[in-house]
Design an enzyme around this catalytic site. Structure first.
Site, mmCIF file in Angstrom:
data_model
loop_
_atom_site.group_PDB
_atom_site.id
_atom_site.type_symbol
_atom_site.label_atom_id
_atom_site.label_comp_id
_atom_site.label_asym_id
_atom_site.label_seq_id
_atom_site.Cartn_x
_atom_site.Cartn_y
_atom_site.Cartn_z
ATOM 1 N N THR A 18 33.397 44.008 32.454
ATOM 2 C CA THR A 18 33.165 43.567 33.830
ATOM 3 C C THR A 18 31.707 43.130 33.935
ATOM 4 O OG1 THR A 18 32.517 45.760 34.522
ATOM 5 C CG2 THR A 18 34.845 45.212 34.745
ATOM 6 N N GLU A 41 39.813 43.215 35.380
ATOM 7 C CA GLU A 41 40.720 44.345 35.166
ATOM 8 C C GLU A 41 42.182 43.917 35.195
ATOM 9 O OE1 GLU A 41 38.148 44.247 37.162
ATOM 10 O OE2 GLU A 41 37.055 46.138 37.243
ATOM 11 N N LYS A 83 28.329 44.271 57.861
ATOM 12 C CA LYS A 83 28.788 45.294 58.811
ATOM 13 C C LYS A 83 27.887 45.251 60.032
ATOM 14 C CE LYS A 83 30.373 47.378 54.756
ATOM 15 N NZ LYS A 83 29.639 47.438 53.501
ATOM 16 N N TRP A 123 33.347 44.415 60.980
ATOM 17 C CA TRP A 123 33.190 43.662 59.745
ATOM 18 C C TRP A 123 33.184 42.159 60.010
ATOM 19 C CZ3 TRP A 123 37.298 46.494 56.192
ATOM 20 C CH2 TRP A 123 36.787 47.746 55.834
HETATM 21 P P1 ADP Z 1 32.658 39.236 38.296
HETATM 22 O O1 ADP Z 1 32.318 40.578 38.849
HETATM 23 O O2 ADP Z 1 31.837 38.761 37.187
HETATM 24 O O3 ADP Z 1 32.827 38.221 39.378
HETATM 25 P P2 ADP Z 1 35.496 39.139 37.883
HETATM 26 O O4 ADP Z 1 35.722 37.776 37.349
HETATM 27 O O5 ADP Z 1 36.352 40.244 37.404
HETATM 28 O O6 ADP Z 1 34.039 39.526 37.602
HETATM 29 O O7 ADP Z 1 35.550 39.047 39.447
HETATM 30 C C1 ADP Z 1 36.632 39.489 40.186
HETATM 31 C C2 ADP Z 1 36.290 39.334 41.637
HETATM 32 O O8 ADP Z 1 36.050 37.968 41.946
HETATM 33 C C3 ADP Z 1 37.385 39.756 42.567
HETATM 34 O O9 ADP Z 1 37.390 41.144 42.761
HETATM 35 C C4 ADP Z 1 37.019 38.986 43.828
HETATM 36 O O10 ADP Z 1 36.009 39.658 44.562
HETATM 37 C C5 ADP Z 1 36.434 37.722 43.287
HETATM 38 N N1 ADP Z 1 37.437 36.648 43.301
HETATM 39 C C6 ADP Z 1 38.220 36.237 42.294
HETATM 40 N N2 ADP Z 1 38.987 35.208 42.681
HETATM 41 C C7 ADP Z 1 38.688 34.951 43.972
HETATM 42 C C8 ADP Z 1 39.134 34.011 44.947
HETATM 43 N N3 ADP Z 1 40.036 33.089 44.672
HETATM 44 N N4 ADP Z 1 38.592 34.078 46.180
HETATM 45 C C9 ADP Z 1 37.660 34.999 46.488
HETATM 46 N N5 ADP Z 1 37.189 35.895 45.616
HETATM 47 C C10 ADP Z 1 37.696 35.882 44.368
#
Ligand code: ADP
Length: 553
Positions: free
Chosen positions: A195, A342, A451, A456
């Site tokens: 991550t 994940e 917040k 929110w």
């Molecule tokens: P990083 O923490 O590097 O961004 P990830 O690729 O695992 O790692 O990111 C996942 C996160 O990216 C999700 O939990 C969400 O917050 C955000 N995310 C992924 N796809 C979308 C989307 N289409 N719209 C908004 N947020 C998104």
């Protein structure tokens, strides 16, 4: 009574067997760092993958060992994707945009012993190699090797350090016919990613063979990405970002041609590859596609993208205005997707359902800007303080998910982790609303929510709306401290070259869509929004940058 079905393991070697039997003639095209383009057939790539597998075993790689890659997108990387899991080892793709200290931490934590490294990234490796325990380094060089195996010099003129292997020579020394498929349990790990670590140390996620296979199968479905043998797939998402969203595995299994962009991810290079290779499906984070859109707008009609049927956008929210602009100005369809490291990574996809076929264009665009409905085998629910939220499209809660390609724990975790619930769900950290029939809309990451006075405010909805203003190239909304309301939204905006807009113009633009108390208290104009290592807006840096100034106000 149990069903009397064969105990057929869902494992990566099944991809190799099928590609060999049915798609040996299909192609893999790679743009190299020097901008030349090379083409291979699947037969070539599979033969080379088997050689790599044999060579890695000869180097002492055992089932379960992690083999790292630090490489651009290209056929060699695909060979590693196919070879490493096929000897029961674990493909660990390293993010080449990370700082050397993070890479050192990740390589040590994963206990990587073998590294497949692109020669252009040797200087990066040099910076952390003393802190890690890599025993074998295999260097992919993009020119002819002009001297022997030890300390040789590649055609690109960079010295290959002593003790490293040249990728091509290693392959040449191995006999593909000696590849023996090991017995693999589908629950064994095939790949691994970390991550990003924006909320602490990066954490390793191990993907089982079964997870990747089921994820690939689902990706192919018509309601998902509808991938088929006649597709040509170009992942712009790097191969270190959650296995290029699983696309190389899916494409090889289903027989799609594959195209890799190497390090060239600027809009001109992306467009030229989309055109020349007649790409049908491509994928990447919104920042890339915002850039490509500007290029398309600059040269209307100059690019023949008639074969491109889907641009899959995920990783951050795709603004409605961008989805609309691609469709209406360029006839190109964006498929909005949501996923996580994940989750192998895809969780939801947004395809307009049949019940909306008669809806107005506005309604359809409004729908398509949401993150969509869960793929088959992914289940969702959202948790608020008062319990699980109703699927009313309004009540916000933290999204929880479960399914066969979702991690059940982090690599090396000891003890219980509150993100994994006792009843088998994973807390995503994303705040969402869920509408009728399971369509999610991401309001924010929990840590990015504003917040204000106990209520929110969604930074994602504000910034995607701002990016709909004709003068705005990019926008990010962050929370800044406020003496009375605790936090208030601040918008940070990059204007398109040659365009002007004042803060008042932008606020007036937002007014019809949002409640007054949602509107940003201020708008800062800057030249560029900082990016994360996978190309998303880096809000943590913006927060640090502006926190103090607004604290004092
Ligand atoms: P990083 O923490 O590097 O961004 P990830 O690729 O695992 O790692 O990111 C996942 C996160 O990216 C999700 O939990 C969400 O917050 C955000 N995310 C992924 N796809 C979308 C989307 N289409 N719209 C908004 N947020 C998104």
């Amino acid at each position: 009574m149990r069903g009397l079905m064969m105990d057929y393991q869902l494992s990566i070697p099944a991809i190799l067997r099928r590609a060999q039997a049915q798609f040996p003639h299909k192609t893999v095209t790679s743009r190299r760092p020097d901008n030349t383009v090379v083409r291979h057939t699947y037969a070539d790539v599979l033969e080379r993958a088997r050689r790599l597998a044999v060579a890695l075993v000869a180097l002492g790689v055992k089932p379960g060992d992690r083999v790292a890659t630090l490489a651009w997108a290209g056929h060699e990387h695909l060979e590693a994707y196919l070879a490493i899991p096929s000897i029961g080892a674990v493909l660990h793709t390293l993010n080449l945009r990370l700082h050397q200290d993070d890479l050192a931490y990740i390589v040590s934590d994963a206990d990587d012993r073998v590294l497949i490294l692109d020669e252009s990234l040797l200087p990066l490796f040099e910076k952390f190699k003393a802190q890690v325990n890599i025993t074998h380094v295999v260097v992919i060089s993009h020119g002819a090797v002009v001297s022997g195996t030890q300390g040789s010099v590649s055609g690109c003129g960079r010295a290959r350090p002593d003790g490293t292997f040249d990728y091509e020579q290693l392959l040449a020394s191995a006999d593909a016919s000696r590849y023996v498929e090991p017995s693999i349990d589908e629950h064994d790990a095939a790949a691994m990613c970390y991550t990003s670590g924006t909320t602490g140390r990066p954490k390793g996620v191990l993907y089982s063979h079964r997870a990747i296979m089921l994820h690939s199968l689902a990706q192919g479905l018509r309601d998902c990405l509808a991938l088929a043998e006649d597709d040509t797939v170009l992942p712009i998402v790097p191969m270190f970002h959650v296995n290029a969203w699983g696309l190389p595995f899916t494409a090889a299994w289903l027989g799609c041609n594959q195209v890799f962009a190497g390090p060239h991810l600027d809009p001109e290079s992306v467009l030229s590859l989309l055109v020349s290779e007649k790409v049908t499906l491509t994928a990447g984070v919104p920042t890339v596609w915002l850039g490509v859109l500007q290029e398309l707008d600059k040269h209307p009609g100059a690019f023949d993208l008639s074969r491109l049927r889907a641009i899959v956008i995920g990783g951050s929210a795709a603004p409605l205005s961008m989805i609309r602009a691609y469709q209406e100005r360029h006839g190109l369809t964006i498929v909005h997707a949501w996923g996580m490291t994940e989750m192998t990574p895809l969780g939801t996809l947004c395809n307009v359902p049949s019940s909306m076929h008669e809806a107005s264009d506005d309604e359809k665009y409004r729908y398509r800007a949401k993150q969509g409905t869960p793929m088959p085998l992914v289940e969702i629910r959202a948790r608020a303080e008062s319990g699980f939220t109703p699927w009313d499209g309004q009540t916000m809660g933290e999204l929880e998910v479960r399914g066969p390609w979702i991690a059940s724990q982090y690599y090396g975790a000891t003890g219980a982790d509150p993100r994994f619930s006792d009843d088998g769900w994973f807390g995503t950290g994303d705040i969402v609303t869920i509408a009728d029939r399971g369509c999610i809309e991401i309001a924010d990451r929990a840590k990015d929510l504003v917040k204000s006075g106990g209520e929110w405010i969604s930074s994602v909805l504000l910034e995607t709306a701002l990016m709909g203003h004709p003068a705005v190239a990019e926008a990010a909304v962050i929370a800044v401290p406020h003496p009375r309301w605790d936090e208030r939204p601040l918008a940070v905006v990059v204007l398109k070259p040659g365009h002007t807009a004042t803060a008042d113009d932008l606020l007036t633009f937002l007014e019809p869509t949002f409640a007054k108390w949602w509107l940003p208290d201020a708008i800062e104009f800057i030249d560029a929004i900082p990016r994360t290592s996978v190309g998303k807006f880096k809000k943590s840096t913006l927060r640090e940058q502006y926190r103090e100034r607004y604290q004092r106000m």
